[in-house]
Design an enzyme around this catalytic site. Structure first.
Site, PDB file in Angstrom:
ATOM      1  CG  ASP A  58       9.594   8.540  10.011  1.00  0.00           C
ATOM      2  OD1 ASP A  58       9.695   9.612  10.653  1.00  0.00           O
ATOM      3  OD2 ASP A  58       8.642   7.761  10.148  1.00  0.00           O
ATOM      4  CG  HIS A 108       8.227   5.532  13.954  1.00  0.00           C
ATOM      5  ND1 HIS A 108       8.679   4.269  14.205  1.00  0.00           N
ATOM      6  CD2 HIS A 108       7.101   5.379  13.204  1.00  0.00           C
ATOM      7  CE1 HIS A 108       7.867   3.385  13.659  1.00  0.00           C
ATOM      8  NE2 HIS A 108       6.891   4.037  13.037  1.00  0.00           N
ATOM      9  NE  ARG A 135       7.908  -1.129  12.491  1.00  0.00           N
ATOM     10  CZ  ARG A 135       6.937  -0.270  12.186  1.00  0.00           C
ATOM     11  NH1 ARG A 135       7.219   0.805  11.485  1.00  0.00           N
ATOM     12  NH2 ARG A 135       5.703  -0.468  12.600  1.00  0.00           N
ATOM     13  CB  THR A 169       9.142   5.891   5.698  1.00  0.00           C
ATOM     14  OG1 THR A 169       8.723   5.189   4.526  1.00  0.00           O
ATOM     15  CG2 THR A 169       9.680   7.257   5.331  1.00  0.00           C
ATOM     16  CE  LYS A 184      -2.225  -1.935   3.472  1.00  0.00           C
ATOM     17  NZ  LYS A 184      -1.912  -3.355   3.302  1.00  0.00           N
ATOM     18  CB  ILE A 185       3.440   2.568   2.326  1.00  0.00           C
ATOM     19  CG1 ILE A 185       2.438   2.611   3.492  1.00  0.00           C
ATOM     20  CG2 ILE A 185       4.368   3.770   2.376  1.00  0.00           C
ATOM     21  CD1 ILE A 185       3.062   2.436   4.876  1.00  0.00           C
ATOM     22  CD  GLU A 214      11.844   3.499  15.557  1.00  0.00           C
ATOM     23  OE1 GLU A 214      12.327   3.830  14.460  1.00  0.00           O
ATOM     24  OE2 GLU A 214      10.612   3.428  15.769  1.00  0.00           O
ATOM     25  N   PRO A 240       7.926  -4.822   5.155  1.00  0.00           N
ATOM     26  CG  PRO A 240       6.731  -6.798   5.486  1.00  0.00           C
ATOM     27  CD  PRO A 240       7.184  -5.859   4.419  1.00  0.00           C
ATOM     28  CG  ASP A 259       6.718  -6.834  -3.029  1.00  0.00           C
ATOM     29  OD1 ASP A 259       6.552  -8.022  -2.692  1.00  0.00           O
ATOM     30  OD2 ASP A 259       6.093  -5.891  -2.519  1.00  0.00           O
TER      31      ASP A 259
HETATM   32  P1  NAI Z   1       1.867  -3.812   2.887  1.00  0.00           P
HETATM   33  O1  NAI Z   1       1.689  -5.094   3.587  1.00  0.00           O
HETATM   34  O2  NAI Z   1       0.727  -3.208   2.126  1.00  0.00           O
HETATM   35  O3  NAI Z   1       3.112  -3.897   1.879  1.00  0.00           O
HETATM   36  C1  NAI Z   1       4.329  -4.508   2.219  1.00  0.00           C
HETATM   37  C2  NAI Z   1       4.942  -5.034   0.934  1.00  0.00           C
HETATM   38  O4  NAI Z   1       6.270  -5.504   1.234  1.00  0.00           O
HETATM   39  C3  NAI Z   1       4.171  -6.203   0.313  1.00  0.00           C
HETATM   40  O5  NAI Z   1       3.903  -5.959  -1.046  1.00  0.00           O
HETATM   41  C4  NAI Z   1       5.095  -7.390   0.502  1.00  0.00           C
HETATM   42  O6  NAI Z   1       4.968  -8.349  -0.523  1.00  0.00           O
HETATM   43  C5  NAI Z   1       6.453  -6.687   0.472  1.00  0.00           C
HETATM   44  N1  NAI Z   1       7.536  -7.502   0.985  1.00  0.00           N
HETATM   45  C6  NAI Z   1       7.489  -8.489   1.923  1.00  0.00           C
HETATM   46  N2  NAI Z   1       8.704  -9.043   2.066  1.00  0.00           N
HETATM   47  C7  NAI Z   1       9.524  -8.410   1.203  1.00  0.00           C
HETATM   48  C8  NAI Z   1      10.895  -8.566   0.883  1.00  0.00           C
HETATM   49  N3  NAI Z   1      11.653  -9.512   1.446  1.00  0.00           N
HETATM   50  N4  NAI Z   1      11.433  -7.734  -0.041  1.00  0.00           N
HETATM   51  C9  NAI Z   1      10.664  -6.801  -0.635  1.00  0.00           C
HETATM   52  N5  NAI Z   1       9.348  -6.621  -0.395  1.00  0.00           N
HETATM   53  C10 NAI Z   1       8.790  -7.417   0.529  1.00  0.00           C
HETATM   54  O7  NAI Z   1       2.383  -2.782   4.013  1.00  0.00           O
HETATM   55  P2  NAI Z   1       2.350  -1.188   3.975  1.00  0.00           P
HETATM   56  O8  NAI Z   1       1.086  -0.692   4.561  1.00  0.00           O
HETATM   57  O9  NAI Z   1       2.748  -0.717   2.637  1.00  0.00           O
HETATM   58  O10 NAI Z   1       3.507  -0.859   5.052  1.00  0.00           O
HETATM   59  C11 NAI Z   1       4.858  -1.205   4.801  1.00  0.00           C
HETATM   60  C12 NAI Z   1       5.673  -1.024   6.083  1.00  0.00           C
HETATM   61  O11 NAI Z   1       5.751   0.380   6.403  1.00  0.00           O
HETATM   62  C13 NAI Z   1       5.036  -1.650   7.342  1.00  0.00           C
HETATM   63  O12 NAI Z   1       5.382  -3.023   7.463  1.00  0.00           O
HETATM   64  C14 NAI Z   1       5.608  -0.820   8.462  1.00  0.00           C
HETATM   65  O13 NAI Z   1       6.758  -1.453   8.992  1.00  0.00           O
HETATM   66  C15 NAI Z   1       6.003   0.500   7.785  1.00  0.00           C
HETATM   67  N6  NAI Z   1       5.223   1.627   8.305  1.00  0.00           N
HETATM   68  C16 NAI Z   1       5.892   2.714   8.809  1.00  0.00           C
HETATM   69  C17 NAI Z   1       5.189   3.799   9.299  1.00  0.00           C
HETATM   70  C18 NAI Z   1       5.891   5.022   9.832  1.00  0.00           C
HETATM   71  O14 NAI Z   1       5.245   5.863  10.482  1.00  0.00           O
HETATM   72  N7  NAI Z   1       7.180   5.216   9.570  1.00  0.00           N
HETATM   73  C19 NAI Z   1       3.729   3.803   9.337  1.00  0.00           C
HETATM   74  C20 NAI Z   1       3.113   2.652   8.695  1.00  0.00           C
HETATM   75  C21 NAI Z   1       3.846   1.593   8.227  1.00  0.00           C
END
Ligand code: NAI
Length: 336
Positions: free
Chosen positions: A256, A293, A232, A230, A152-153, A261, A204, A172
Protein backbone atom coordinates in the site's frame (compact mmCIF):
# COMPACT_ATOMS: atom_id res chain seq x y z
CA UNK A 1 -8.47 30.03 14.03
CA UNK A 2 -7.99 30.07 10.25
CA UNK A 3 -6.52 26.82 9.01
CA UNK A 4 -4.91 26.31 5.61
CA UNK A 5 -5.20 22.72 4.44
CA UNK A 6 -2.58 21.41 2.02
CA UNK A 7 -2.94 18.30 -0.18
CA UNK A 8 -6.66 18.37 0.26
CA UNK A 9 -8.76 15.88 -1.66
CA UNK A 10 -12.52 15.83 -2.20
CA UNK A 11 -12.86 12.54 -0.28
CA UNK A 12 -11.95 14.18 3.05
CA UNK A 13 -13.49 17.64 2.75
CA UNK A 14 -17.02 16.77 3.99
CA UNK A 15 -15.46 15.15 7.07
CA UNK A 16 -13.29 18.19 7.83
CA UNK A 17 -16.20 20.58 7.33
CA UNK A 18 -18.39 18.58 9.70
CA UNK A 19 -15.76 18.87 12.45
CA UNK A 20 -14.61 22.44 11.71
CA UNK A 21 -16.80 24.16 14.33
CA UNK A 22 -15.97 27.86 14.49
CA UNK A 23 -12.69 27.44 12.61
CA UNK A 24 -12.37 28.73 9.08
CA UNK A 25 -10.79 26.20 6.75
CA UNK A 26 -9.36 26.94 3.33
CA UNK A 27 -8.20 24.12 1.07
CA UNK A 28 -5.62 23.71 -1.60
CA UNK A 29 -5.05 20.52 -3.54
CA UNK A 30 -1.40 21.58 -3.84
CA UNK A 31 1.25 19.95 -1.71
CA UNK A 32 3.32 21.85 0.78
CA UNK A 33 6.69 22.58 -0.80
CA UNK A 34 9.22 25.41 -0.67
CA UNK A 35 7.30 27.00 -3.53
CA UNK A 36 3.79 26.63 -2.08
CA UNK A 37 4.63 27.55 1.54
CA UNK A 38 3.79 31.20 0.86
CA UNK A 39 0.18 30.23 0.05
CA UNK A 40 -0.36 29.97 3.82
CA UNK A 41 0.48 33.64 4.33
CA UNK A 42 -2.03 35.18 6.72
CA UNK A 43 -2.82 31.89 8.49
CA UNK A 44 -1.58 30.75 11.89
CA UNK A 45 -2.15 27.05 11.31
CA UNK A 46 -1.76 24.57 8.49
CA UNK A 47 -2.83 20.94 8.17
CA UNK A 48 -0.70 18.64 6.03
CA UNK A 49 -0.65 15.03 4.80
CA UNK A 50 1.99 12.39 4.16
CA UNK A 51 3.24 13.62 0.77
CA UNK A 52 3.78 17.18 2.00
CA UNK A 53 7.31 18.40 2.56
CA UNK A 54 7.91 19.71 6.08
CA UNK A 55 11.70 19.66 5.92
CA UNK A 56 13.81 22.37 7.55
CA UNK A 57 13.85 24.90 4.65
CA UNK A 58 10.07 24.67 4.26
CA UNK A 59 9.53 25.07 8.01
CA UNK A 60 11.79 28.13 8.01
CA UNK A 61 9.68 29.70 5.30
CA UNK A 62 6.48 28.87 7.17
CA UNK A 63 7.83 30.36 10.40
CA UNK A 64 8.81 33.52 8.51
CA UNK A 65 5.21 34.04 7.32
CA UNK A 66 3.80 33.48 10.81
CA UNK A 67 2.77 29.82 10.91
CA UNK A 68 2.75 28.65 14.53
CA UNK A 69 0.84 25.38 14.32
CA UNK A 70 1.03 22.35 12.03
CA UNK A 71 -1.36 19.45 12.33
CA UNK A 72 -0.61 16.23 10.47
CA UNK A 73 -3.62 14.40 9.12
CA UNK A 74 -1.68 11.17 9.61
CA UNK A 75 -0.11 8.90 12.21
CA UNK A 76 3.31 8.88 10.50
CA UNK A 77 5.48 11.97 10.93
CA UNK A 78 8.60 10.88 9.07
CA UNK A 79 8.10 13.77 6.59
CA UNK A 80 8.48 16.46 9.30
CA UNK A 81 11.75 17.80 10.69
CA UNK A 82 10.53 17.93 14.28
CA UNK A 83 13.79 19.28 15.70
CA UNK A 84 13.73 22.25 13.32
CA UNK A 85 10.04 22.89 14.02
CA UNK A 86 10.72 22.94 17.74
CA UNK A 87 13.67 25.31 17.29
CA UNK A 88 11.45 27.63 15.24
CA UNK A 89 8.70 27.54 17.88
CA UNK A 90 6.23 25.78 15.57
CA UNK A 91 3.94 23.35 17.37
CA UNK A 92 3.37 20.06 15.53
CA UNK A 93 0.78 17.40 16.33
CA UNK A 94 -0.29 14.25 14.56
CA UNK A 95 -3.40 12.07 14.72
CA UNK A 96 -1.94 9.26 16.81
CA UNK A 97 -4.93 7.01 16.38
CA UNK A 98 -7.94 7.18 14.12
CA UNK A 99 -8.78 3.67 13.04
CA UNK A 100 -6.11 1.03 13.33
CA UNK A 101 -8.78 -1.32 11.97
CA UNK A 102 -8.88 0.54 8.64
CA UNK A 103 -5.21 -0.21 7.98
CA UNK A 104 -5.18 -3.71 9.47
CA UNK A 105 -8.28 -4.73 7.52
CA UNK A 106 -6.78 -3.35 4.30
CA UNK A 107 -3.64 -5.40 4.91
CA UNK A 108 -5.78 -8.53 5.29
CA UNK A 109 -7.85 -7.62 2.21
CA UNK A 110 -4.67 -7.30 0.13
CA UNK A 111 -3.34 -10.59 1.45
CA UNK A 112 -6.51 -12.44 0.57
CA UNK A 113 -6.91 -10.83 -2.87
CA UNK A 114 -3.36 -11.82 -3.78
CA UNK A 115 -3.44 -15.24 -2.14
CA UNK A 116 -6.82 -16.29 -3.59
CA UNK A 117 -6.14 -14.77 -7.03
CA UNK A 118 -9.28 -12.64 -6.89
CA UNK A 119 -8.17 -10.20 -9.59
CA UNK A 120 -7.31 -13.01 -12.05
CA UNK A 121 -10.61 -14.67 -11.16
CA UNK A 122 -12.59 -11.55 -12.00
CA UNK A 123 -10.83 -11.19 -15.35
CA UNK A 124 -11.43 -14.86 -16.17
CA UNK A 125 -15.11 -14.60 -15.20
CA UNK A 126 -15.54 -11.65 -17.53
CA UNK A 127 -13.99 -13.73 -20.33
CA UNK A 128 -16.35 -16.61 -19.40
CA UNK A 129 -13.30 -18.81 -18.78
CA UNK A 130 -14.42 -20.94 -15.88
CA UNK A 131 -11.32 -23.11 -15.56
CA UNK A 132 -9.73 -23.01 -12.11
CA UNK A 133 -6.19 -23.94 -13.05
CA UNK A 134 -4.62 -20.55 -12.37
CA UNK A 135 -6.43 -19.85 -9.14
CA UNK A 136 -4.98 -22.08 -6.40
CA UNK A 137 -4.28 -20.25 -3.15
CA UNK A 138 -3.37 -21.40 0.37
CA UNK A 139 -5.09 -21.50 3.77
CA UNK A 140 -3.96 -18.81 6.16
CA UNK A 141 -5.13 -21.11 8.94
CA UNK A 142 -2.12 -22.89 10.40
CA UNK A 143 0.42 -20.61 8.71
CA UNK A 144 3.05 -18.61 10.57
CA UNK A 145 2.50 -14.87 10.38
CA UNK A 146 5.29 -12.47 11.34
CA UNK A 147 4.29 -9.02 12.53
CA UNK A 148 6.90 -6.25 12.59
CA UNK A 149 5.62 -3.60 14.99
CA UNK A 150 2.93 -4.57 17.50
CA UNK A 151 1.47 -1.13 18.14
CA UNK A 152 -2.12 -0.21 17.41
CA UNK A 153 -2.25 -1.38 13.80
CA UNK A 154 0.01 -4.40 14.28
CA UNK A 155 -2.19 -5.63 17.14
CA UNK A 156 -5.39 -5.09 15.13
CA UNK A 157 -3.79 -7.17 12.35
CA UNK A 158 -2.68 -9.80 14.90
CA UNK A 159 -6.24 -10.15 16.22
CA UNK A 160 -7.53 -10.88 12.72
CA UNK A 161 -4.76 -13.40 12.07
CA UNK A 162 -5.54 -15.04 15.41
CA UNK A 163 -9.14 -15.39 14.22
CA UNK A 164 -7.89 -17.06 11.03
CA UNK A 165 -6.11 -19.66 13.19
CA UNK A 166 -2.59 -18.58 12.25
CA UNK A 167 0.47 -18.80 14.51
CA UNK A 168 1.79 -15.32 15.15
CA UNK A 169 5.38 -14.23 15.70
CA UNK A 170 6.35 -10.64 16.33
CA UNK A 171 9.35 -8.39 16.33
CA UNK A 172 9.16 -5.14 18.26
CA UNK A 173 11.63 -3.65 20.76
CA UNK A 174 8.62 -2.84 22.94
CA UNK A 175 6.53 -5.86 23.90
CA UNK A 176 2.79 -5.18 23.88
CA UNK A 177 1.16 -6.49 27.09
CA UNK A 178 -1.87 -7.67 25.08
CA UNK A 179 0.27 -9.97 22.97
CA UNK A 180 0.24 -12.99 25.25
CA UNK A 181 -3.57 -13.20 25.15
CA UNK A 182 -3.24 -13.71 21.38
CA UNK A 183 -0.41 -16.24 21.81
CA UNK A 184 1.98 -13.90 20.00
CA UNK A 185 5.62 -14.92 20.48
CA UNK A 186 8.23 -12.18 20.35
CA UNK A 187 11.29 -13.44 18.48
CA UNK A 188 14.49 -11.92 17.08
CA UNK A 189 14.05 -10.29 13.68
CA UNK A 190 16.02 -13.03 11.89
CA UNK A 191 13.82 -15.76 13.40
CA UNK A 192 10.71 -13.94 12.21
CA UNK A 193 12.22 -13.74 8.70
CA UNK A 194 13.19 -17.41 8.68
CA UNK A 195 9.92 -18.85 9.99
CA UNK A 196 7.13 -16.68 8.58
CA UNK A 197 4.88 -17.61 5.65
CA UNK A 198 3.39 -14.12 5.75
CA UNK A 199 5.11 -10.97 7.07
CA UNK A 200 3.21 -7.76 7.71
CA UNK A 201 5.02 -4.48 8.45
CA UNK A 202 3.47 -2.11 11.00
CA UNK A 203 6.41 -0.14 12.41
CA UNK A 204 7.12 3.54 11.78
CA UNK A 205 9.77 4.72 9.35
CA UNK A 206 12.74 6.11 11.23
CA UNK A 207 16.54 5.90 11.18
CA UNK A 208 16.42 2.37 12.58
CA UNK A 209 13.69 0.95 10.36
CA UNK A 210 14.84 2.51 7.07
CA UNK A 211 15.57 -0.45 4.75
CA UNK A 212 14.97 -2.90 7.59
CA UNK A 213 13.93 -5.24 4.78
CA UNK A 214 17.37 -5.28 3.19
CA UNK A 215 19.11 -7.64 0.74
CA UNK A 216 20.16 -9.69 3.75
CA UNK A 217 16.60 -9.83 5.12
CA UNK A 218 15.15 -11.09 1.82
CA UNK A 219 17.85 -13.78 1.67
CA UNK A 220 16.60 -15.10 5.02
CA UNK A 221 12.92 -15.25 4.08
CA UNK A 222 11.10 -18.41 3.01
CA UNK A 223 10.43 -18.72 -0.74
CA UNK A 224 6.71 -19.10 0.09
CA UNK A 225 6.58 -15.86 2.04
CA UNK A 226 4.22 -13.03 1.15
CA UNK A 227 5.31 -9.60 2.38
CA UNK A 228 2.66 -7.01 3.24
CA UNK A 229 3.68 -3.37 3.68
CA UNK A 230 1.02 -0.90 4.75
CA UNK A 231 3.48 1.09 6.93
CA UNK A 232 5.97 3.19 4.95
CA UNK A 233 7.73 2.37 1.70
CA UNK A 234 11.16 3.27 3.06
CA UNK A 235 11.10 0.34 5.50
CA UNK A 236 11.71 -1.89 2.47
CA UNK A 237 14.73 -1.64 0.18
CA UNK A 238 12.89 -1.58 -3.13
CA UNK A 239 15.67 -2.98 -5.32
CA UNK A 240 16.20 -5.86 -2.87
CA UNK A 241 12.43 -6.55 -2.90
CA UNK A 242 12.36 -6.51 -6.71
CA UNK A 243 15.32 -8.88 -6.86
CA UNK A 244 13.62 -11.27 -4.41
CA UNK A 245 10.34 -11.18 -6.36
CA UNK A 246 11.87 -11.44 -9.83
CA UNK A 247 14.06 -14.37 -8.77
CA UNK A 248 11.32 -16.24 -6.89
CA UNK A 249 13.13 -15.71 -3.61
CA UNK A 250 9.72 -14.79 -2.13
CA UNK A 251 6.19 -15.58 -3.23
CA UNK A 252 4.58 -12.16 -3.42
CA UNK A 253 4.12 -8.67 -2.04
CA UNK A 254 1.11 -6.57 -1.07
CA UNK A 255 2.15 -2.93 -1.05
CA UNK A 256 0.00 0.00 0.00
CA UNK A 257 3.09 2.15 0.29
CA UNK A 258 6.13 2.52 -1.93
CA UNK A 259 9.51 4.07 -1.25
CA UNK A 260 9.23 6.77 -3.93
CA UNK A 261 5.45 7.15 -3.78
CA UNK A 262 5.50 10.93 -3.38
CA UNK A 263 6.15 11.37 -7.09
CA UNK A 264 3.25 9.07 -8.01
CA UNK A 265 0.47 8.56 -5.46
CA UNK A 266 -2.48 10.88 -4.72
CA UNK A 267 -2.49 12.36 -8.23
CA UNK A 268 -4.19 11.79 -11.59
CA UNK A 269 -1.39 10.53 -13.85
CA UNK A 270 -3.67 8.85 -16.39
CA UNK A 271 -2.25 10.81 -19.31
CA UNK A 272 1.36 10.45 -18.24
CA UNK A 273 4.06 7.84 -18.68
CA UNK A 274 5.45 6.93 -15.29
CA UNK A 275 9.23 7.14 -15.52
CA UNK A 276 9.99 5.40 -12.22
CA UNK A 277 11.41 2.08 -13.43
CA UNK A 278 11.31 0.37 -10.04
CA UNK A 279 7.63 1.19 -9.72
CA UNK A 280 6.77 -0.04 -13.22
CA UNK A 281 8.73 -3.25 -12.59
CA UNK A 282 6.72 -3.83 -9.41
CA UNK A 283 3.44 -3.09 -11.16
CA UNK A 284 4.26 -5.56 -13.94
CA UNK A 285 4.66 -8.51 -11.57
CA UNK A 286 1.58 -10.72 -11.16
CA UNK A 287 2.71 -11.66 -7.67
CA UNK A 288 2.55 -8.01 -6.58
CA UNK A 289 -0.59 -6.16 -5.56
CA UNK A 290 -0.26 -2.39 -5.17
CA UNK A 291 -2.73 0.11 -3.78
CA UNK A 292 -1.95 3.83 -3.63
CA UNK A 293 -1.66 4.53 0.11
CA UNK A 294 -5.35 3.97 0.69
CA UNK A 295 -5.22 1.65 3.71
CA UNK A 296 -6.53 4.40 5.99
CA UNK A 297 -9.44 5.26 3.71
CA UNK A 298 -12.60 4.36 5.60
CA UNK A 299 -15.42 6.64 6.76
CA UNK A 300 -14.54 5.92 10.37
CA UNK A 301 -10.88 6.82 9.85
CA UNK A 302 -11.71 10.03 7.96
CA UNK A 303 -14.06 11.03 10.79
CA UNK A 304 -11.32 10.36 13.34
CA UNK A 305 -8.68 12.29 11.37
CA UNK A 306 -10.96 15.31 10.91
CA UNK A 307 -12.09 15.28 14.56
CA UNK A 308 -8.59 15.08 16.03
CA UNK A 309 -7.27 17.70 13.59
CA UNK A 310 -9.94 20.21 14.58
CA UNK A 311 -9.75 19.37 18.29
CA UNK A 312 -6.01 19.93 18.18
CA UNK A 313 -6.51 23.37 16.60
CA UNK A 314 -9.16 24.23 19.20
CA UNK A 315 -6.89 23.18 22.08
CA UNK A 316 -3.97 25.21 20.77
CA UNK A 317 -6.24 28.22 20.37
CA UNK A 318 -7.50 27.87 23.94
CA UNK A 319 -4.04 27.28 25.36
CA UNK A 320 -4.97 23.76 26.47
CA UNK A 321 -2.63 20.82 26.68
CA UNK A 322 -2.35 18.90 23.37
CA UNK A 323 -1.43 15.31 24.27
CA UNK A 324 -0.75 14.42 20.64
CA UNK A 325 1.79 17.21 20.22
CA UNK A 326 5.07 15.82 18.86
CA UNK A 327 8.44 16.80 20.21
CA UNK A 328 11.79 16.34 18.55
CA UNK A 329 12.44 13.51 20.97
CA UNK A 330 10.72 10.52 19.45
CA UNK A 331 12.05 7.13 20.58
CA UNK A 332 14.15 5.37 17.98
CA UNK A 333 14.63 1.67 18.48
CA UNK A 334 17.54 -0.47 17.60
CA UNK A 335 16.68 -3.45 15.46
CA UNK A 336 18.82 -6.21 16.88
P1 NAI B 1 2.11 2.65 16.85
O1 NAI B 1 2.99 3.73 17.31
O2 NAI B 1 0.87 2.31 17.63
O3 NAI B 1 2.94 1.29 16.67
C1 NAI B 1 4.21 1.24 16.08
C2 NAI B 1 4.95 0.07 16.70
O4 NAI B 1 6.19 -0.10 15.98
C3 NAI B 1 5.31 0.27 18.18
O5 NAI B 1 4.89 -0.83 18.94
C4 NAI B 1 6.82 0.42 18.17
O6 NAI B 1 7.41 -0.07 19.35
C5 NAI B 1 7.17 -0.43 16.95
N1 NAI B 1 8.52 -0.20 16.46
C6 NAI B 1 9.27 0.93 16.54
N2 NAI B 1 10.49 0.70 16.02
C7 NAI B 1 10.51 -0.59 15.63
C8 NAI B 1 11.51 -1.40 15.04
N3 NAI B 1 12.74 -0.95 14.80
N4 NAI B 1 11.19 -2.68 14.74
C9 NAI B 1 9.96 -3.15 15.01
N5 NAI B 1 8.97 -2.44 15.59
C10 NAI B 1 9.25 -1.16 15.88
O7 NAI B 1 1.71 3.03 15.33
P2 NAI B 1 0.48 2.49 14.47
O8 NAI B 1 -0.69 3.37 14.66
O9 NAI B 1 0.33 1.04 14.69
O10 NAI B 1 1.04 2.78 12.98
C11 NAI B 1 2.17 2.10 12.48
C12 NAI B 1 2.62 2.76 11.18
O11 NAI B 1 1.63 2.53 10.16
C13 NAI B 1 2.73 4.29 11.24
O12 NAI B 1 4.00 4.70 11.74
C14 NAI B 1 2.53 4.71 9.81
O13 NAI B 1 3.78 4.86 9.17
C15 NAI B 1 1.76 3.54 9.18
N6 NAI B 1 0.42 3.94 8.74
C16 NAI B 1 0.06 3.72 7.44
C17 NAI B 1 -1.20 4.08 7.00
C18 NAI B 1 -1.64 3.82 5.58
O14 NAI B 1 -2.67 4.37 5.15
N7 NAI B 1 -0.96 2.98 4.81
C19 NAI B 1 -2.15 4.75 7.88
C20 NAI B 1 -1.71 4.85 9.26
C21 NAI B 1 -0.46 4.49 9.66
Amino acid sequence: MRVFIYSSHPYEQPFLEKEAGQHEIIYTSQRLTLETASLANGFEAIAIFTADDASAPVLEKLAAIGIRYITLRSVGHDHVDLARAQALGIHVANVPEYSPYAVAEHAVAMLMVLNRKIIASRLLMQLQDYRLDLLTGFDVHGKTVGIVGTGKIGMAFARIMHGFGARTLAFDPVHNPEASALQISYVPFDTLLQQSDIISIHCPLNNHTKHLFSWDAFNKMKPECILINTARGGVVHTEALLHALENDRINGACLDVYENEKAIFFQDLREQTIQDVQYTRLLALKKVLITGHQAFLTKEALTGIARTTMQTIASWESGLNVPNELTSFQPLYSVK
